[in-house]
Design an enzyme around this catalytic site. Structure first.
Site: not given
Length: 190
Positions: A8-9
Site C-alpha cells: 500500500t502507498s
C-alpha cells in the site's frame, strides 16, 4: 512455492494491506512480503521478494498496480522472473486468476497492464487538473516548506561542527536541504 507480495502507498491504508495479506494467504502463499511505500519509492520488500523466489516458484500479487509502475515496468519484472524460472500470478483481474506460465495468461496480463497504466495516468491527469483549478481559485497553497522552518536549528548545529548527514538526521530533513540552508547564509559546508 507460492510467494506473495503486498503493498500500500501509505500507513493509513492498513486495511488494504491486511486484505491483500488475507487474499495471498487464501491463495496458499507460503511466504508474504508486505510493505507501505509509494509506487515510486524504494521498495525494499519487493526487491527481497524478487531475490527470494527460486526456479519453479510463483510470485503472487492481488492486483497489477501493487507490483508495477507501468506496463514496461511490469514486463521488466516478468522478464526477470522468467530468467529465474519463476511465474507471476495475479489474483484479482475481473474475478479471474492470471498466471504468466501460459500464453493466454501473458496475453491477458498485457491487456490488463495497459488498462491499469491508463487508469493511473487518467487519475494523475485529474489530480493535476484539480490542483490547477484550486490554484486558480487561490485555495491551493502546496506543501508547507518544512526545511526552511528548521533553518535556525540547522545553522546552530552547523556552527557546532556537525556534518550535513548528522544535521539532516538530527533535524529530520534531507541533506540537500541542509546544504541549501547553510549556503543560503553564505557559509560553506565541509
Amino acid at each position: 512455492m507460492l510467494v506473495g507480495y503486498a503493498r500500500t502507498s501509505t500507513t493509513e491504508q492498513e486495511a488494504g494491506l491486511e486484505a491483500q495479506r488475507r487474499d495471498l494467504d487464501a491463495a496458499g502463499c507460503g511466504k508474504v512480503f508486505a510493505e507501505h511505500v509509494s509506487s515510486v519509492g524504494e521498495r525494499d520488500r519487493l526487491r527481497q521478494a524478487l531475490e527470494f523466489v527460486r526456479e519453479g516458484d510463483t510470485l503472487v500479487i492481488t492486483k497489477i498496480d501493487r507490483l508495477a509502475r507501468s506496463t514496461i515496468h511490469l514486463w521488466e519484472i516478468v522478464r526477470d522472473l522468467d530468467a529465474k524460472g519463476v511465474g507471476l500470478r495475479v489474483l484479482n483481474l475481473g474475478g479471474e486468476v492470471v498466471d504468466t506460465k501460459s500464453a493466454t495468461g501473458r496475453l491477458i496480463l498485457t491487456i490488463f497492464a495497459g488498462f491499469a497504466q491508463f487508469e493511473r495516468e487518467m487519475m494523475l491527469e485529474r489530480q493535476r487538473e484539480g490542483i490547477a483549478k484550486a490554484k486558480a481559485e487561490g485555495k491551493y497553497l502546496g506543501r508547507k516548506p518544512t526545511a526552511r522552518a528548521k533553518s535556525e536549528e540547522v545553522l546552530k548545529l552547523h556552527r557546532e561542527g556537525k556534518t550535513p548527514t548528522e544535521i539532516a538526521a538530527a533535524v529530520g530533513i534531507g541533506r540537500g536541504s541542509v546544504y541549501r540552508i547553510v549556503q543560503g547564509q553564505g557559509a560553506v559546508m565541509g
